[in-house]
Design an enzyme around this catalytic site. Sequence first.
Site, PDB file in Angstrom:
ATOM      1  N   ALA A   1     -16.136  10.110  -4.102  1.00  0.00           N
ATOM      2  CA  ALA A   1     -15.483  10.356  -2.823  1.00  0.00           C
ATOM      3  C   ALA A   1     -15.903  11.715  -2.288  1.00  0.00           C
ATOM      4  CB  ALA A   1     -13.963  10.295  -2.979  1.00  0.00           C
TER       5      ALA A   1
ATOM      6  N   LYS B   1     -14.254   7.372   0.832  1.00  0.00           N
ATOM      7  CA  LYS B   1     -14.352   6.800  -0.512  1.00  0.00           C
ATOM      8  C   LYS B   1     -15.624   5.967  -0.616  1.00  0.00           C
ATOM      9  CE  LYS B   1     -10.345   5.022   0.271  1.00  0.00           C
ATOM     10  NZ  LYS B   1      -9.107   4.210   0.143  1.00  0.00           N
TER      11      LYS B   1
ATOM     12  N   ASP C   1      -4.812   2.839  -3.268  1.00  0.00           N
ATOM     13  CA  ASP C   1      -3.498   3.462  -3.102  1.00  0.00           C
ATOM     14  C   ASP C   1      -3.293   4.556  -4.155  1.00  0.00           C
ATOM     15  OD1 ASP C   1      -3.083   1.492  -1.149  1.00  0.00           O
ATOM     16  OD2 ASP C   1      -2.174   0.131  -2.613  1.00  0.00           O
TER      17      ASP C   1
ATOM     18  N   ALA D   1      -6.229   0.289  -6.559  1.00  0.00           N
ATOM     19  CA  ALA D   1      -6.942   1.529  -6.892  1.00  0.00           C
ATOM     20  C   ALA D   1      -6.998   2.488  -5.710  1.00  0.00           C
ATOM     21  CB  ALA D   1      -8.347   1.211  -7.388  1.00  0.00           C
TER      22      ALA D   1
ATOM     23  N   ASN E   1      -7.202   1.330   5.559  1.00  0.00           N
ATOM     24  CA  ASN E   1      -6.836   0.025   4.990  1.00  0.00           C
ATOM     25  C   ASN E   1      -7.112  -1.119   5.961  1.00  0.00           C
ATOM     26  OD1 ASN E   1      -5.959  -0.154   2.277  1.00  0.00           O
ATOM     27  ND2 ASN E   1      -4.081   0.936   2.762  1.00  0.00           N
TER      28      ASN E   1
ATOM     29  N   ALA F   1       0.818  -1.212   0.000  1.00  0.00           N
ATOM     30  CA  ALA F   1       0.000   0.000   0.000  1.00  0.00           C
ATOM     31  C   ALA F   1       0.853   1.264   0.000  1.00  0.00           C
ATOM     32  CB  ALA F   1      -0.935  -0.008   1.211  1.00  0.00           C
ATOM     33  N   GLU F   2       1.847   1.309   0.868  1.00  0.00           N
ATOM     34  CA  GLU F   2       2.628   2.532   1.006  1.00  0.00           C
ATOM     35  C   GLU F   2       3.616   2.713  -0.148  1.00  0.00           C
ATOM     36  OE1 GLU F   2       1.190   0.863   4.817  1.00  0.00           O
ATOM     37  OE2 GLU F   2       2.520   0.064   3.267  1.00  0.00           O
TER      38      GLU F   2
ATOM     39  N   ASP G   1      -0.815  -3.918  -9.712  1.00  0.00           N
ATOM     40  CA  ASP G   1      -1.059  -3.015  -8.589  1.00  0.00           C
ATOM     41  C   ASP G   1      -0.696  -1.572  -8.919  1.00  0.00           C
ATOM     42  OD1 ASP G   1      -1.365  -5.517  -7.420  1.00  0.00           O
ATOM     43  OD2 ASP G   1      -0.503  -4.882  -5.519  1.00  0.00           O
TER      44      ASP G   1
ATOM     45  N   TYR H   1       3.339 -12.804  -1.955  1.00  0.00           N
ATOM     46  CA  TYR H   1       1.964 -13.286  -2.057  1.00  0.00           C
ATOM     47  C   TYR H   1       1.616 -13.629  -3.499  1.00  0.00           C
ATOM     48  CZ  TYR H   1      -0.309  -8.819  -3.597  1.00  0.00           C
ATOM     49  OH  TYR H   1      -0.727  -7.703  -4.277  1.00  0.00           O
TER      50      TYR H   1
END
Length: 355
Positions: A241, A235, A276, A274, A178, A46-47, A312, A101
């Site tokens: 949003a 969101k 992120d 999406a 998250n 994510a980051e 991603d 993963y």
Amino acid sequence: MTATGARNAPDIVDVVALGESMVTFLPTRPGRLADVPTFERGFGGAESNVACALAASGHSTRWVSRVGADGFGEHLVETIGAYGVDVAHVRRDAARPTGLYFRTAGDRATDEHEVAYYRAGSAASAMTVDNVDVAAVRAGRVLHLSGITAALSEGCLELVRELVKRGEGRPLVSFDVNHRPGLWRDADDARVLMELARAADIVFVGHDEARQAWGLHGGRAIVDALPEPEIVVVKQGRGGAVAFDKNTDAMEDADGTATLVRAPRVDVVAHVGAGDAFAAGFLSGTLRGLPMRDRLRHGHLMAAATLTTPGDLAAPPARSHADRLAALGDDAWGRLRLGPGWTQADEAPEEANTP
């Protein structure tokens, strides 16, 4: 354990993102994990996704984390660094592996979607206040964190708590909730996530995860539960949003809506990443001092870039292209439809709805 790069005082960058990135294995065809014979290697986190998207959009960014002293760790550092992200403060751990993963090609929203994580005991899960370069983490105009890091271990949670503490030298803190129920070690996730969100300056939260984690329904209930952050972005998926800005008097209607921007119609290839990308687009607009409407529109456009590709991460539109789309009138924005390849187009605004 060694660190990439020198240990001199870190340069100030636009955004620092701290969190775990993992090597991902994406199937070469649809099907169950048991049936897919081959996979393509990528990465995701994510980051780091936010850091890469912002770097690709012209901002200076830094990713801070830990990886294993293995080939997968080298792959992450080299690949993320290739986006233009500063990876000089990523540390290697000879005793723990890099997280991995695997996932299927199907949409996450379907019952057929499978994800297999191999991240327990990973190098990133061993992050603590003592083994992370905290000075490098704080050397940004914005520090971006997420609830995923807090869920990885007690050490990671204490690190995030330390980073969000208000005080001298603390940058603007962006926090993406998250909520990942499967990562938490106990049933304390709701309380911890609320604690961290209330300590942040900008909060991103999905209306569905606010309902799941906190039992909150609707933007007004969410913003009332988060009185401290200056900006709360809720969101709503395809509904768009809503940004609640505590620094303005815009929250005047019955629903407490500060600024609502509908999402453009998108021909979705995959939903992964999406959220992120949306955060990256919004933070880009924030760093540039854009009006709230345009920050949200840039969030939607960055998300659309990822939604129309299988991985991603996706190459964002050129800033000039995104600015033209973000400046469309309300009617033209409402007609916008974005499909695969739209980021490579460079049409005039009136033609942007037919990429």
